[in-house]
Design a protein around this motif. Sequence first.
Motif, mmCIF file in Angstrom:
data_model
loop_
_atom_site.group_PDB
_atom_site.id
_atom_site.type_symbol
_atom_site.label_atom_id
_atom_site.label_comp_id
_atom_site.label_asym_id
_atom_site.label_seq_id
_atom_site.Cartn_x
_atom_site.Cartn_y
_atom_site.Cartn_z
ATOM 1 N N LYS A 276 -30.989 -15.569 1.947
ATOM 2 C CA LYS A 276 -29.926 -15.198 2.524
ATOM 3 C C LYS A 276 -29.588 -15.637 3.873
ATOM 4 O O LYS A 276 -30.247 -15.601 4.805
ATOM 5 C CB LYS A 276 -29.760 -13.493 2.659
ATOM 6 C CG LYS A 276 -28.824 -12.749 3.031
ATOM 7 C CD LYS A 276 -28.929 -11.290 2.876
ATOM 8 C CE LYS A 276 -27.747 -10.567 3.544
ATOM 9 N NZ LYS A 276 -27.880 -9.351 3.116
ATOM 10 N N THR B 154 -24.130 -15.089 13.336
ATOM 11 C CA THR B 154 -23.693 -14.310 14.484
ATOM 12 C C THR B 154 -22.570 -14.750 15.069
ATOM 13 O O THR B 154 -22.502 -16.016 15.382
ATOM 14 C CB THR B 154 -24.782 -14.054 15.293
ATOM 15 O OG1 THR B 154 -25.805 -13.462 14.686
ATOM 16 C CG2 THR B 154 -24.318 -13.193 16.459
ATOM 17 N N LEU C 14 -27.662 -15.599 7.592
ATOM 18 C CA LEU C 14 -27.410 -14.675 8.537
ATOM 19 C C LEU C 14 -26.280 -15.499 9.678
ATOM 20 O O LEU C 14 -26.962 -16.408 9.845
ATOM 21 C CB LEU C 14 -28.233 -13.582 8.937
ATOM 22 C CG LEU C 14 -29.067 -12.752 8.109
ATOM 23 C CD1 LEU C 14 -30.316 -12.440 9.098
ATOM 24 C CD2 LEU C 14 -28.563 -11.771 7.480
ATOM 25 N N GLN D 195 -27.318 -18.985 13.540
ATOM 26 C CA GLN D 195 -27.438 -18.875 12.102
ATOM 27 C C GLN D 195 -28.940 -18.763 11.978
ATOM 28 O O GLN D 195 -29.793 -19.171 12.466
ATOM 29 C CB GLN D 195 -26.988 -20.062 11.402
ATOM 30 C CG GLN D 195 -25.352 -20.210 11.248
ATOM 31 C CD GLN D 195 -25.127 -21.543 10.365
ATOM 32 O OE1 GLN D 195 -25.905 -22.103 9.620
ATOM 33 N NE2 GLN D 195 -23.928 -21.864 10.444
#
Length: 134
Positions: free
Chosen positions: A14, A18, A16, A3
Amino acid sequence: MGQAYICRRGGAKKQLRTEIILWDQDWVSPVDYVSVRLFGGGAASNTDAGGGGGHMAYDGNLYVGKGTVVPCTIGQGGRAGALAGGTTSFGTFLSASGGSGKSGGTGAGGGLGTDTGDGRYVSNGGNGSYGGGG
């Protein structure tokens, strides 16, 4: 799953995430838009040739819809005897073909990548090569 956070000028950060999927499974989308990168299975070959690499496909802004269940299929690597690698797919949204094997010579799979113009990029895998001498 990794993260990270991005803070844009003017406000909201924001998140993100994976996720790396290594086997066939149903994946549930936590957001509406996702970025997906797929690799097809590499090919096998006989003793005097190399199998081709699997193709790669990418979509950096794919609309899936939050909560959508996406069946993910991982393409298997080719087996001995010049068999092609399997196709990897992200539901019906995106797929990457496996490399092709060859009996003698070099396995196919190399070539130029293609920008499809809609945020997707598809690239062929590399060619296999002759086996070394003894």
